[in-house]
Design a protein around this motif. Sequence first.
Motif, PDB file in Angstrom:
ATOM      1  N   ARG A  63      96.327  23.187-112.912  1.00  7.93           N
ATOM      2  CA  ARG A  63      95.615  23.742-114.059  1.00  7.93           C
ATOM      3  C   ARG A  63      94.097  23.669-113.841  1.00  7.93           C
ATOM      4  O   ARG A  63      93.367  24.628-114.108  1.00  7.93           O
ATOM      5  CB  ARG A  63      96.019  23.011-115.340  1.00  7.93           C
ATOM      6  CG  ARG A  63      97.402  23.361-115.839  1.00  7.93           C
ATOM      7  CD  ARG A  63      97.689  22.767-117.207  1.00  7.93           C
ATOM      8  NE  ARG A  63      97.712  21.307-117.232  1.00  7.93           N
ATOM      9  CZ  ARG A  63      98.780  20.563-116.976  1.00  7.93           C
ATOM     10  NH1 ARG A  63      99.920  21.137-116.661  1.00  7.93           N
ATOM     11  NH2 ARG A  63      98.721  19.256-117.041  1.00  7.93           N
ATOM     12  N   ALA A  64      93.616  22.527-113.340  1.00  9.30           N
ATOM     13  CA  ALA A  64      92.176  22.370-113.101  1.00  9.30           C
ATOM     14  C   ALA A  64      91.697  23.295-111.974  1.00  9.30           C
ATOM     15  O   ALA A  64      90.626  23.901-112.072  1.00  9.30           O
ATOM     16  CB  ALA A  64      91.857  20.919-112.763  1.00  9.30           C
ATOM     17  N   ALA A  65      92.488  23.414-110.912  1.00  9.79           N
ATOM     18  CA  ALA A  65      92.104  24.287-109.793  1.00  9.79           C
ATOM     19  C   ALA A  65      92.083  25.749-110.226  1.00  9.79           C
ATOM     20  O   ALA A  65      91.155  26.496-109.880  1.00  9.79           O
ATOM     21  CB  ALA A  65      93.063  24.089-108.626  1.00  9.79           C
ATOM     22  N   ASN A  66      93.079  26.164-110.988  1.00 16.28           N
ATOM     23  CA  ASN A  66      93.107  27.551-111.467  1.00 16.28           C
ATOM     24  C   ASN A  66      91.939  27.834-112.408  1.00 16.28           C
ATOM     25  O   ASN A  66      91.377  28.935-112.401  1.00 16.28           O
ATOM     26  CB  ASN A  66      94.435  27.863-112.147  1.00 16.28           C
ATOM     27  CG  ASN A  66      95.566  27.964-111.145  1.00 16.28           C
ATOM     28  OD1 ASN A  66      95.351  28.265-109.983  1.00 16.28           O
ATOM     29  ND2 ASN A  66      96.781  27.703-111.599  1.00 16.28           N
ATOM     30  N   ALA A  67      91.569  26.850-113.224  1.00 19.16           N
ATOM     31  CA  ALA A  67      90.415  27.025-114.113  1.00 19.16           C
ATOM     32  C   ALA A  67      89.132  27.170-113.294  1.00 19.16           C
ATOM     33  O   ALA A  67      88.268  27.999-113.626  1.00 19.16           O
ATOM     34  CB  ALA A  67      90.301  25.855-115.078  1.00 19.16           C
ATOM     35  N   ALA A  68      88.997  26.403-112.212  1.00 21.91           N
ATOM     36  CA  ALA A  68      87.811  26.504-111.363  1.00 21.91           C
ATOM     37  C   ALA A  68      87.766  27.858-110.655  1.00 21.91           C
ATOM     38  O   ALA A  68      86.698  28.473-110.534  1.00 21.91           O
ATOM     39  CB  ALA A  68      87.795  25.370-110.339  1.00 21.91           C
ATOM     40  N   ILE A  69      88.911  28.323-110.204  1.00 20.66           N
ATOM     41  CA  ILE A  69      88.963  29.630-109.539  1.00 20.66           C
ATOM     42  C   ILE A  69      88.634  30.736-110.537  1.00 20.66           C
ATOM     43  O   ILE A  69      87.900  31.680-110.221  1.00 20.66           O
ATOM     44  CB  ILE A  69      90.342  29.840-108.887  1.00 20.66           C
ATOM     45  CG1 ILE A  69      90.502  28.891-107.696  1.00 20.66           C
ATOM     46  CG2 ILE A  69      90.542  31.279-108.461  1.00 20.66           C
ATOM     47  CD1 ILE A  69      91.903  28.835-107.125  1.00 20.66           C
ATOM     48  N   GLU A  70      89.153  30.633-111.741  1.00 22.05           N
ATOM     49  CA  GLU A  70      88.871  31.641-112.766  1.00 22.05           C
ATOM     50  C   GLU A  70      87.390  31.626-113.142  1.00 22.05           C
ATOM     51  O   GLU A  70      86.787  32.688-113.358  1.00 22.05           O
ATOM     52  CB  GLU A  70      89.744  31.396-114.004  1.00 22.05           C
ATOM     53  CG  GLU A  70      89.724  32.519-114.988  1.00 22.05           C
ATOM     54  CD  GLU A  70      90.174  33.858-114.400  1.00 22.05           C
ATOM     55  OE1 GLU A  70      89.584  34.883-114.778  1.00 22.05           O
ATOM     56  OE2 GLU A  70      91.095  33.879-113.568  1.00 22.05           O
ATOM     57  N   ALA A  71      86.776  30.433-113.209  1.00 24.04           N
ATOM     58  CA  ALA A  71      85.346  30.352-113.500  1.00 24.04           C
ATOM     59  C   ALA A  71      84.533  31.005-112.388  1.00 24.04           C
ATOM     60  O   ALA A  71      83.531  31.689-112.659  1.00 24.04           O
ATOM     61  CB  ALA A  71      84.930  28.896-113.669  1.00 24.04           C
ATOM     62  N   ALA A  72      84.968  30.834-111.147  1.00 27.11           N
ATOM     63  CA  ALA A  72      84.271  31.483-110.025  1.00 27.11           C
ATOM     64  C   ALA A  72      84.423  32.997-110.106  1.00 27.11           C
ATOM     65  O   ALA A  72      83.482  33.739-109.825  1.00 27.11           O
ATOM     66  CB  ALA A  72      84.806  30.956-108.702  1.00 27.11           C
ATOM     67  N   ARG A  73      85.608  33.462-110.494  1.00 30.98           N
ATOM     68  CA  ARG A  73      85.812  34.909-110.643  1.00 30.98           C
ATOM     69  C   ARG A  73      84.923  35.481-111.748  1.00 30.98           C
ATOM     70  O   ARG A  73      84.371  36.571-111.607  1.00 30.98           O
ATOM     71  CB  ARG A  73      87.279  35.202-110.974  1.00 30.98           C
ATOM     72  CG  ARG A  73      88.165  35.150-109.773  1.00 30.98           C
ATOM     73  CD  ARG A  73      89.544  35.666-110.109  1.00 30.98           C
ATOM     74  NE  ARG A  73      90.389  35.528-108.942  1.00 30.98           N
ATOM     75  CZ  ARG A  73      91.639  35.131-108.954  1.00 30.98           C
ATOM     76  NH1 ARG A  73      92.219  34.830-110.106  1.00 30.98           N
ATOM     77  NH2 ARG A  73      92.328  35.023-107.861  1.00 30.98           N
ATOM     78  N   GLU A  74      84.812  34.746-112.851  1.00 22.08           N
ATOM     79  CA  GLU A  74      83.958  35.210-113.943  1.00 22.08           C
ATOM     80  C   GLU A  74      82.497  35.234-113.521  1.00 22.08           C
ATOM     81  O   GLU A  74      81.755  36.144-113.880  1.00 22.08           O
ATOM     82  CB  GLU A  74      84.152  34.324-115.176  1.00 22.08           C
ATOM     83  CG  GLU A  74      85.485  34.514-115.855  1.00 22.08           C
ATOM     84  CD  GLU A  74      85.721  33.513-116.971  1.00 22.08           C
ATOM     85  OE1 GLU A  74      84.798  32.737-117.296  1.00 22.08           O
ATOM     86  OE2 GLU A  74      86.835  33.517-117.520  1.00 22.08           O
ATOM     87  N   GLU A  75      82.096  34.226-112.756  1.00 19.92           N
ATOM     88  CA  GLU A  75      80.718  34.187-112.268  1.00 19.92           C
ATOM     89  C   GLU A  75      80.467  35.329-111.296  1.00 19.92           C
ATOM     90  O   GLU A  75      79.382  35.904-111.267  1.00 19.92           O
ATOM     91  CB  GLU A  75      80.447  32.843-111.580  1.00 19.92           C
ATOM     92  CG  GLU A  75      78.997  32.629-111.224  1.00 19.92           C
ATOM     93  CD  GLU A  75      78.756  31.259-110.624  1.00 19.92           C
ATOM     94  OE1 GLU A  75      77.797  31.129-109.856  1.00 19.92           O
ATOM     95  OE2 GLU A  75      79.532  30.328-110.923  1.00 19.92           O
TER      96      GLU A  75
END
Length: 189
Positions: A63-75
Amino acid sequence: MVELRDAVLTADEVGNEEDLKQALTALRDFTYSHTVINITENNGIQMITFGTGPFYLENQYLRAANAAIEAAREELAVDTNPNGNIYAAVAAICQPQAIAGGWQWSDQRYLDCWTSELAKYPESDIPDNVLTAKVPSTELYRYNYASPIFSWTPTGFAILACIILSVIIIVRFLIWCVLKIALLFLKNF
């Protein structure tokens, strides 16, 4: 201990952070106050340990890794370049030409198209840094609670009894050896 560890892993699967914290606290408190003997495996070698042995909160990590990846995609989606996404613009020009000409991505004509199109933009507009996701370390989701070797529980008393019996057996064996040697010397006189 096994039931409490299973409760932790179940709470990890469900994803409720409050239940997970309570289950981890219950497991930690039990392990710290009881003698827990466990067989763990590390690289194919089984060992007896005092405590839970290592276990991982895999779902919480995912869950934490997917959230970090999603934050990178949004950035990455936030475009600060006044010319827009340069690479998407170049691909929109060169890919139809490559498809029409039957070029592969490694074809020199395709590479020349990319080079010439990228040269149309100022060098400062071409990003030179790579955006990476800040994925947390897996060690943050690894737990291994150690228990005391002796505690005032039935397991602790069983360990104490085994140690006392082992000492008695060793002392009796040493006395037997000394007496046997003494009898050998007395027979010679």
